[in-house]
Design a protein around this motif. Structure first.
Motif, PDB file in Angstrom:
ATOM      1  N   HIS A   7      -5.011  13.853  -3.185  1.00 25.53           N
ATOM      2  CA  HIS A   7      -5.094  12.856  -4.253  1.00 25.53           C
ATOM      3  C   HIS A   7      -4.776  11.449  -3.757  1.00 25.53           C
ATOM      4  O   HIS A   7      -4.942  10.472  -4.468  1.00 25.53           O
ATOM      5  N   HIS A   8      -4.245  11.364  -2.547  1.00 18.75           N
ATOM      6  CA  HIS A   8      -3.978  10.074  -1.902  1.00 18.75           C
ATOM      7  C   HIS A   8      -4.537  10.184  -0.494  1.00 18.75           C
ATOM      8  O   HIS A   8      -4.625  11.284   0.051  1.00 18.75           O
ATOM      9  N   LEU A   9      -4.886   9.054   0.126  1.00 16.07           N
ATOM     10  CA  LEU A   9      -5.252   9.128   1.541  1.00 16.07           C
ATOM     11  C   LEU A   9      -4.083   8.555   2.331  1.00 16.07           C
ATOM     12  O   LEU A   9      -3.952   7.343   2.480  1.00 16.07           O
ATOM     13  N   LEU A  10      -3.199   9.451   2.786  1.00 13.46           N
ATOM     14  CA  LEU A  10      -1.992   8.991   3.483  1.00 13.46           C
ATOM     15  C   LEU A  10      -2.166   9.092   4.985  1.00 13.46           C
ATOM     16  O   LEU A  10      -1.606   8.305   5.742  1.00 13.46           O
ATOM     17  N   PHE A 118       5.987   7.583   1.245  1.00 17.10           N
ATOM     18  CA  PHE A 118       7.158   7.253   0.444  1.00 17.10           C
ATOM     19  C   PHE A 118       6.726   6.759  -0.943  1.00 17.10           C
ATOM     20  O   PHE A 118       7.210   7.214  -1.971  1.00 17.10           O
ATOM     21  N   LEU A 119       5.762   5.844  -0.939  1.00 21.74           N
ATOM     22  CA  LEU A 119       5.278   5.286  -2.209  1.00 21.74           C
ATOM     23  C   LEU A 119       4.602   6.352  -3.067  1.00 21.74           C
ATOM     24  O   LEU A 119       4.827   6.420  -4.274  1.00 21.74           O
ATOM     25  N   SER A 120       3.779   7.182  -2.417  1.00 25.49           N
ATOM     26  CA  SER A 120       3.002   8.172  -3.175  1.00 25.49           C
ATOM     27  C   SER A 120       3.924   9.143  -3.906  1.00 25.49           C
ATOM     28  O   SER A 120       3.553   9.726  -4.916  1.00 25.49           O
ATOM     29  N   CYS A 126      -2.802   6.030  -7.300  1.00 22.40           N
ATOM     30  CA  CYS A 126      -3.426   6.615  -6.115  1.00 22.40           C
ATOM     31  C   CYS A 126      -3.176   5.669  -4.932  1.00 22.40           C
ATOM     32  O   CYS A 126      -3.380   4.465  -5.046  1.00 22.40           O
ATOM     33  N   ILE A 127      -2.672   6.219  -3.827  1.00 22.51           N
ATOM     34  CA  ILE A 127      -2.300   5.379  -2.682  1.00 22.51           C
ATOM     35  C   ILE A 127      -3.264   5.603  -1.518  1.00 22.51           C
ATOM     36  O   ILE A 127      -3.561   6.746  -1.158  1.00 22.51           O
ATOM     37  N   ILE A 128      -3.721   4.524  -0.920  1.00 21.75           N
ATOM     38  CA  ILE A 128      -4.517   4.622   0.300  1.00 21.75           C
ATOM     39  C   ILE A 128      -3.750   3.920   1.415  1.00 21.75           C
ATOM     40  O   ILE A 128      -3.375   2.749   1.275  1.00 21.75           O
ATOM     41  N   ASN A 129      -3.523   4.637   2.497  1.00 26.82           N
ATOM     42  CA  ASN A 129      -2.794   4.082   3.624  1.00 26.82           C
ATOM     43  C   ASN A 129      -3.748   3.246   4.491  1.00 26.82           C
ATOM     44  O   ASN A 129      -4.723   3.758   5.023  1.00 26.82           O
ATOM     45  N   ALA A 130      -3.450   1.965   4.621  1.00 26.72           N
ATOM     46  CA  ALA A 130      -4.278   1.094   5.461  1.00 26.72           C
ATOM     47  C   ALA A 130      -3.542   0.796   6.766  1.00 26.72           C
ATOM     48  O   ALA A 130      -3.755  -0.238   7.391  1.00 26.72           O
ATOM     49  N   GLY A 131      -2.659   1.706   7.154  1.00 20.90           N
ATOM     50  CA  GLY A 131      -1.891   1.519   8.386  1.00 20.90           C
ATOM     51  C   GLY A 131      -0.419   1.463   8.075  1.00 20.90           C
ATOM     52  O   GLY A 131       0.023   0.563   7.359  1.00 20.90           O
TER      53      GLY A 131
END
Lengths: 315, 183
Positions: A7-10, A118-120, A126-131
């Motif tokens: 559900h998130h791209l971590l 941590f945020l998710s 919905c969180i997407i990790n951009a680095g």
């Protein structure tokens, strides 16, 4: 019905091979979209996305913003340098304040590994990790693998070498996971001081001589030396690094083979790669940038598809 | 096709209808110089391919400009259901600016796909006119004010039932059938 398993791209580590295939197939369609006279689709017109960059970025930020705008999402940008973070606000508070303004999806880049995870776990978006620090940069790995698959057809059994500053690279870790998921063999190459000790536990081979590593490779991903993350000196001089690990036309001539060259940018011309090589036909650096927008559109589209608005959930 | 299905159009009848649709296109557009035929993904492309083949073989039209259009990213039900919409390839290597576009689909039901197609087509240019051809019109199921210009057959079915078109390279295996909603 096909959907992502997350559900998130971590990070790529949480993904499965089917997820990558779905993302790539969707990205293929978006690549066609961004080559139309009108490069925009209305899918996400009811979605608001916050790009929260706690660390500098040009390419990734622009690419995300373009991808979001091409999907018709509303976009707000946040950069830590001009924010209340400087006044002592915590990450969760900052994000919750932004979410209170009805934001659905957060793209976050942060200097600390695990910040996205941590945020998710703490906010409802919905969180997407951009680095995240030296941990993962999933969208970069996806676009690298997508660009490679475009050139090589399949990555099954292909040998890909990642050269340079592996220790400080989030691109390297995400690339290793993504390429292995697609069946490629990954090898790392660089000065021993820049290759982390845990590298061999990742199922990769380690080689310290560049030419030996490249002889058996189908493609090479040249990483930048991340001086900004170095607190001590990891090699004697930049000149020595360039001589040993820099990719030059001479070295390519000696190899005399088809070798696809990737670089996640920003390039330090004359250090890890010379200008002639960076601008040569073997280098697919600008294809990577174009594919970056399509991949990010696909990721945002697929994640947003699972993140339904409240009225739809109750329907 | 299982036992709960009912044949609505036999292979022979379907073949005659497709031939008639080709003739109707010819009647309106004669030399096909300023016309683009666009099949809607995923099911409209089979009718398009049949029509293009017929126009070439039976009516001597040398070049029929055609393309496949996918409307997934323009649909209005994205994020409205748990069903995730996955896209099909677009093949739009044609110029549509200033040309008459004929959108081709197999079954016209609510009209929402056609609305999406009308928006999607704008991304490629401004056509001089847009027409709609459908093989089957489920006339009492419309959600939007959309009507076909060329029509194969009209079929009245209950809302939950599905009207399916089975295409095959072999003409004698193509048919239209009704799939009853057993729930």
């Amino acid at each position: 019905m096909r959907k992502l398993s997350v559900h998130h791209l971590l990070g790529i580590k949480a993904l499965q091979e089917e997820d990558l295939q779905l993302i790539f197939e969707t990205a293929q369609q978006f690549k066609e979209v961004i080559n139309r006279p009108i490069k925009k689709v209305p899918s996400l017109r009811d979605v608001t996305i916050a790009n929260m960059f706690f660390e500098n970025s040009t390419r990734t930020k622009l690419s995300f913003e373009l991808a979001e705008k091409r999907l018709s999402a509303d976009v707000v940008n946040f950069s830590a340098a001009q924010s209340s973070v400087k006044k002592g606000e915590t990450l969760v508070d900052t994000v919750n304040n932004i979410l209170a303004m009805k934001v659905d999806l957060v793209v976050i880049r942060h200097p600390h590994p695990g910040a996205a995870q941590f945020l998710s776990e703490r906010v409802s978006a919905c969180i997407i990790n951009a680095g995240d620090g030296t941990h993962e940069h999933p969208t970069q790995a996806l676009l690298d693998a997508f660009s490679l698959e475009e050139k090589l057809g399949t990555l099954q059994g292909k040998k890909i070498t990642i050269v340079g500053d592996i220790r400080h690279s989030r691109v390297a870790l995400s690339n290793i996971f993504a390429l292995q998921l697609m069946g490629a063999e990954v090898s790392l190459c660089g000065p021993p001081s820049l290759i982390p000790k845990y590298a061999t536990t990742l199922g990769v081979t380690v080689e310290t001589d560049l030419m030996t590593a490249l002889k058996s490779s189908d493609a090479v991903n040249m990483l930048r030396v991340q001086h900004e993350r170095m607190d001590v000196s990891y090699f004697p001089s930049t000149r020595e690094y360039a001589l040993q690990y820099g990719l030059t036309l001479d070295k390519l001539e000696v190899l005399n083979k088809e070798l696809i060259i990737l670089h996640p940018g920003p390039i330090n011309r004359g250090v890890e790669i010379t200008s002639e090589v960076a601008d040569s036909e073997q280098a697919i650096i600008l294809d990577q940038v174009e594919n970056g927008v399509a991949i990010r559109m696909a990721v945002i589209y697929l994640l947003a598809a699972q993140y339904l608005p409240t009225q739809a959930q109750s329907a | 096709m299982d036992k709960a299905s009912k044949i609505l159009l036999s292979p022979q009848k379907l073949d005659v209808i497709v031939q008639r649709l080709a003739c109707q296109l010819l009647e309106n557009h004669l030399d096909f110089k300023n016309v683009v035929l666009i099949g809607l993904q995923p099911r409209g492309i089979y009718l398009l391919d049949r029509l293009c083949a017929l126009l070439r073989s039976e009516h001597g039209i040398k070049s029929v400009e055609s393309g496949y259009l996918d409307t997934t990213f323009f649909r209005d039900d994205f994020r409205r259901t748990h069903k995730i919409l996955t896209a099909q390839p677009n093949e739009m290597n044609i110029q549509i600016e200033g040309k008459a576009v004929v959108l081709i689909d197999d079954v016209l039901f609510t009209g929402r796909s056609i609305r999406a197609a009308l928006t999607a087509i704008d991304s490629y240019g401004r056509p001089s006119a847009v027409e709609l051809m459908v093989l089957i019109d489920r006339r009492f199921s419309r959600h939007l004010p959309i009507q076909p210009d060329y029509l194969g057959a009209q079929i009245d079915a209950l809302e939950g039932d599905k009207v399916r078109v089975k295409w095959s390279d072999n003409k004698t295996e193509c048919l239209v059938y009704l799939e009853k909603n057993e729930a």
